[in-house]
Write a protein that holds these residues in place. Structure first.
Motif, PDB file in Angstrom:
ATOM      1  N   SER A 121    -111.945  67.924 -12.457  1.00 32.91           N
ATOM      2  CA  SER A 121    -112.570  68.996 -13.222  1.00 32.91           C
ATOM      3  C   SER A 121    -113.657  68.405 -14.102  1.00 32.91           C
ATOM      4  O   SER A 121    -113.473  67.322 -14.686  1.00 32.91           O
ATOM      5  CB  SER A 121    -111.540  69.714 -14.107  1.00 32.91           C
ATOM      6  N   ASP A 122    -114.767  69.126 -14.215  1.00 32.39           N
ATOM      7  CA  ASP A 122    -115.895  68.581 -14.971  1.00 32.39           C
ATOM      8  C   ASP A 122    -115.592  68.442 -16.453  1.00 32.39           C
ATOM      9  O   ASP A 122    -116.300  67.725 -17.163  1.00 32.39           O
ATOM     10  CB  ASP A 122    -117.132  69.466 -14.783  1.00 32.39           C
ATOM     11  N   ASP A 123    -114.536  69.098 -16.945  1.00 33.19           N
ATOM     12  CA  ASP A 123    -114.208  69.025 -18.365  1.00 33.19           C
ATOM     13  C   ASP A 123    -112.987  68.153 -18.634  1.00 33.19           C
ATOM     14  O   ASP A 123    -112.339  68.272 -19.671  1.00 33.19           O
ATOM     15  CB  ASP A 123    -113.991  70.427 -18.938  1.00 33.19           C
ATOM     16  N   SER A 124    -112.656  67.261 -17.706  1.00 31.40           N
ATOM     17  CA  SER A 124    -111.512  66.375 -17.884  1.00 31.40           C
ATOM     18  C   SER A 124    -111.810  65.005 -17.289  1.00 31.40           C
ATOM     19  O   SER A 124    -112.560  64.893 -16.316  1.00 31.40           O
ATOM     20  CB  SER A 124    -110.269  66.966 -17.207  1.00 31.40           C
ATOM     21  N   THR A 125    -111.184  63.999 -17.870  1.00 30.19           N
ATOM     22  CA  THR A 125    -111.262  62.638 -17.318  1.00 30.19           C
ATOM     23  C   THR A 125    -109.858  62.087 -17.036  1.00 30.19           C
ATOM     24  O   THR A 125    -109.687  60.884 -16.852  1.00 30.19           O
ATOM     25  CB  THR A 125    -111.978  61.693 -18.297  1.00 30.19           C
ATOM     26  N   TYR A 126    -108.873  62.959 -16.959  1.00 23.83           N
ATOM     27  CA  TYR A 126    -107.466  62.578 -16.818  1.00 23.83           C
ATOM     28  C   TYR A 126    -107.213  62.158 -15.366  1.00 23.83           C
ATOM     29  O   TYR A 126    -107.212  62.998 -14.463  1.00 23.83           O
ATOM     30  CB  TYR A 126    -106.629  63.788 -17.184  1.00 23.83           C
ATOM     31  N   PRO A 127    -106.975  60.870 -15.095  1.00 24.00           N
ATOM     32  CA  PRO A 127    -106.774  60.428 -13.709  1.00 24.00           C
ATOM     33  C   PRO A 127    -105.563  61.093 -13.055  1.00 24.00           C
ATOM     34  O   PRO A 127    -104.509  61.249 -13.676  1.00 24.00           O
ATOM     35  CB  PRO A 127    -106.560  58.914 -13.849  1.00 24.00           C
ATOM     36  N   VAL A 128    -105.728  61.480 -11.814  1.00 21.37           N
ATOM     37  CA  VAL A 128    -104.671  62.162 -11.079  1.00 21.37           C
ATOM     38  C   VAL A 128    -103.374  61.366 -11.092  1.00 21.37           C
ATOM     39  O   VAL A 128    -102.288  61.923 -11.314  1.00 21.37           O
ATOM     40  CB  VAL A 128    -105.140  62.431  -9.624  1.00 21.37           C
ATOM     41  N   ILE A 129    -103.468  60.086 -10.876  1.00 21.42           N
ATOM     42  CA  ILE A 129    -102.245  59.264 -10.829  1.00 21.42           C
ATOM     43  C   ILE A 129    -101.553  59.225 -12.179  1.00 21.42           C
ATOM     44  O   ILE A 129    -100.323  59.238 -12.273  1.00 21.42           O
ATOM     45  CB  ILE A 129    -102.555  57.844 -10.304  1.00 21.42           C
ATOM     46  N   ASP A 130    -102.341  59.251 -13.264  1.00 20.53           N
ATOM     47  CA  ASP A 130    -101.742  59.263 -14.603  1.00 20.53           C
ATOM     48  C   ASP A 130    -101.097  60.603 -14.905  1.00 20.53           C
ATOM     49  O   ASP A 130    -100.074  60.671 -15.599  1.00 20.53           O
ATOM     50  CB  ASP A 130    -102.801  58.939 -15.658  1.00 20.53           C
ATOM     51  N   VAL A 131    -101.691  61.684 -14.418  1.00 17.19           N
ATOM     52  CA  VAL A 131    -101.063  62.997 -14.575  1.00 17.19           C
ATOM     53  C   VAL A 131     -99.663  62.975 -13.969  1.00 17.19           C
ATOM     54  O   VAL A 131     -98.687  63.434 -14.589  1.00 17.19           O
ATOM     55  CB  VAL A 131    -101.912  64.103 -13.917  1.00 17.19           C
ATOM     56  N   CYS A 132     -99.549  62.440 -12.767  1.00 17.13           N
ATOM     57  CA  CYS A 132     -98.249  62.397 -12.095  1.00 17.13           C
ATOM     58  C   CYS A 132     -97.258  61.512 -12.857  1.00 17.13           C
ATOM     59  O   CYS A 132     -96.088  61.902 -13.054  1.00 17.13           O
ATOM     60  CB  CYS A 132     -98.414  61.899 -10.663  1.00 17.13           C
ATOM     61  N   ALA A 139    -127.072  70.651 -11.632  1.00 15.76           N
ATOM     62  CA  ALA A 139    -126.063  70.882 -12.658  1.00 15.76           C
ATOM     63  C   ALA A 139    -126.661  70.832 -14.062  1.00 15.76           C
ATOM     64  O   ALA A 139    -127.596  70.073 -14.338  1.00 15.76           O
ATOM     65  CB  ALA A 139    -124.949  69.842 -12.539  1.00 15.76           C
ATOM     66  N   HIS A 140    -126.083  71.642 -14.933  1.00 12.50           N
ATOM     67  CA  HIS A 140    -126.352  71.504 -16.360  1.00 12.50           C
ATOM     68  C   HIS A 140    -125.642  70.244 -16.857  1.00 12.50           C
ATOM     69  O   HIS A 140    -124.559  69.894 -16.381  1.00 12.50           O
ATOM     70  CB  HIS A 140    -125.831  72.716 -17.135  1.00 12.50           C
ATOM     71  N   LEU A 141    -126.239  69.593 -17.842  1.00 11.01           N
ATOM     72  CA  LEU A 141    -125.627  68.416 -18.450  1.00 11.01           C
ATOM     73  C   LEU A 141    -124.891  68.831 -19.713  1.00 11.01           C
ATOM     74  O   LEU A 141    -125.442  69.519 -20.580  1.00 11.01           O
ATOM     75  CB  LEU A 141    -126.676  67.359 -18.779  1.00 11.01           C
ATOM     76  N   HIS A 156    -111.266  72.899 -11.473  1.00  9.30           N
ATOM     77  CA  HIS A 156    -112.206  73.998 -11.667  1.00  9.30           C
ATOM     78  C   HIS A 156    -113.228  74.175 -10.547  1.00  9.30           C
ATOM     79  O   HIS A 156    -113.828  73.212 -10.071  1.00  9.30           O
ATOM     80  CB  HIS A 156    -113.014  73.769 -12.949  1.00  9.30           C
ATOM     81  N   VAL A 157    -113.436  75.454 -10.187  1.00  6.66           N
ATOM     82  CA  VAL A 157    -114.572  75.873  -9.369  1.00  6.66           C
ATOM     83  C   VAL A 157    -115.188  77.079 -10.067  1.00  6.66           C
ATOM     84  O   VAL A 157    -114.516  78.106 -10.231  1.00  6.66           O
ATOM     85  CB  VAL A 157    -114.159  76.258  -7.939  1.00  6.66           C
ATOM     86  N   ASP A 158    -116.440  76.960 -10.487  1.00  4.47           N
ATOM     87  CA  ASP A 158    -117.113  78.035 -11.222  1.00  4.47           C
ATOM     88  C   ASP A 158    -118.493  78.278 -10.634  1.00  4.47           C
ATOM     89  O   ASP A 158    -119.516  77.853 -11.183  1.00  4.47           O
ATOM     90  CB  ASP A 158    -117.221  77.679 -12.709  1.00  4.47           C
ATOM     91  N   TYR A 159    -118.529  78.970  -9.492  1.00  2.00           N
ATOM     92  CA  TYR A 159    -119.813  79.301  -8.885  1.00  2.00           C
ATOM     93  C   TYR A 159    -120.600  80.234  -9.802  1.00  2.00           C
ATOM     94  O   TYR A 159    -120.032  81.059 -10.521  1.00  2.00           O
ATOM     95  CB  TYR A 159    -119.615  79.935  -7.515  1.00  2.00           C
ATOM     96  N   GLY A 160    -121.895  80.084  -9.767  1.00  3.89           N
ATOM     97  CA  GLY A 160    -122.771  80.832 -10.650  1.00  3.89           C
ATOM     98  C   GLY A 160    -123.277  79.995 -11.801  1.00  3.89           C
ATOM     99  O   GLY A 160    -124.434  80.125 -12.206  1.00  3.89           O
ATOM    100  N   VAL A 161    -122.406  79.115 -12.323  1.00  2.94           N
ATOM    101  CA  VAL A 161    -122.823  78.239 -13.428  1.00  2.94           C
ATOM    102  C   VAL A 161    -122.724  76.761 -13.066  1.00  2.94           C
ATOM    103  O   VAL A 161    -123.201  75.907 -13.814  1.00  2.94           O
ATOM    104  CB  VAL A 161    -122.001  78.518 -14.713  1.00  2.94           C
ATOM    105  N   LYS A 162    -122.077  76.444 -11.922  1.00  8.22           N
ATOM    106  CA  LYS A 162    -121.929  75.047 -11.512  1.00  8.22           C
ATOM    107  C   LYS A 162    -122.221  74.917 -10.024  1.00  8.22           C
ATOM    108  O   LYS A 162    -121.740  75.731  -9.231  1.00  8.22           O
ATOM    109  CB  LYS A 162    -120.502  74.543 -11.770  1.00  8.22           C
TER     110      LYS A 162
END
Length: 278
Positions: A12-23, A54-56, A39-45
């Protein structure tokens, strides 16, 4: 049983949480099941193959899930942690009426990889709630009415989802305070009647606690209305983006749902709900 069915990761563009660490953290918190819902947000991403569009945000391109990497990564986690944790694969779809066709194409291409899909309204007319651009220039009545009208229009036309996420999300970002439920009761009932008729459900999103809301999300009145209309499919998710969020208030919300008269909460596998007694 403890299950967190709204989990974000590095995809997700608003997270840096590694998948393996989540588990690993899920196991540490005694969660039995999680579902990644990036996240999937068509129209804004844009999709990940067009980062130049992409917006920064803080210098980082705001893009949708990299599907070619996401699905194999979640599958690898499913296999790696199979003895200790059930890992499901989902997406959070930030649908707007003018982007429905893009989500239908997305599901045609990738839907067979999904256990679960959250329908969320994060924007209307490509204007975000979180930064106030949607609310700007509107009265509290106007932006709340526009939010619920968009939500109703989407559920009437789009059916490729499992549950409706954080139904009264606009409360998180309302500069005028909590909007009275009575003003949106009728349209909320129409939304709930439609999703019940379509065999869909709703989510209780425990991020209400970290956003400082005075009630659950959706609020108690919405949950009671859903119950009274015959709704039974309810998932619980932390909407986690970092370690401190994961699994938060899941057991507490289970107790609250039981007190409201719900008999079960749901997890999903292969897009089918599984009911677990509260």
């Amino acid at each position: 049983m403890l299950a967190d069915f709204h989990v974000h990761s590095e995809f997700s563009d608003d997270s840096t949480y590694p998948v393996i660490d989540v588990c690993r953290d899920a196991i540490k918190r005694n969660l039995e099941e999680i579902c990644f819902t990036d996240h999937v947000d068509y129209g804004v991403k844009p999709d990940s193959d067009h980062p130049e569009l992409a917006h920064l945000i803080d210098g980082i391109p705001s893009i949708n899930v990299d599907y070619d990497r996401y699905f194999p990564t979640v599958e690898a986690m499913r296999e790696r942690f199979a003895d200790d944790l059930t890992v499901r694969c989902g997406l959070e779809l930030g649908v707007q009426t003018h982007t429905i066709d893009r989500y239908e194409r997305l599901l045609d291409r990738w839907g067979n990889h999904l256990d679960f899909a959250i329908l969320s309204i994060h924007q209307v007319g490509d204007k975000e709630f979180w930064d106030g651009s949607f609310q700007e220039g509107r009265t509290q009545d106007e932006y709340n009415e526009a939010y619920y009208q968009e939500l109703l229009a989407v559920v009437e036309r789009f059916h490729g989802y499992s549950i409706l996420g954080h139904l009264d999300l606009i409360k998180r970002y309302d500069p005028a305070g909590i909007y009275p439920f009575e003003k949106t009761r009728d349209i909320t009932a129409a939304i709930l009647e439609r999703i019940i008729a379509d065999g869909k459900g709703i989510e209780v999103n425990t991020s209400s606690f970290r956003y400082g809301l005075p009630d659950l999300q959706p609020c108690t009145e919405i949950l009671e209305l859903y119950r009274d209309l015959g709704g039974t499919i309810v998932t619980i998710g932390s909407d986690s983006h970092e370690p401190d969020h994961l699994g938060s208030y899941i057991a507490y919300v289970q107790r609250r749902l039981s007190a409201l008269g719900f008999k079960a909460f749901c997890t999903f596998e292969g897009k089918a709900p599984h009911f677990h007694e509260l």
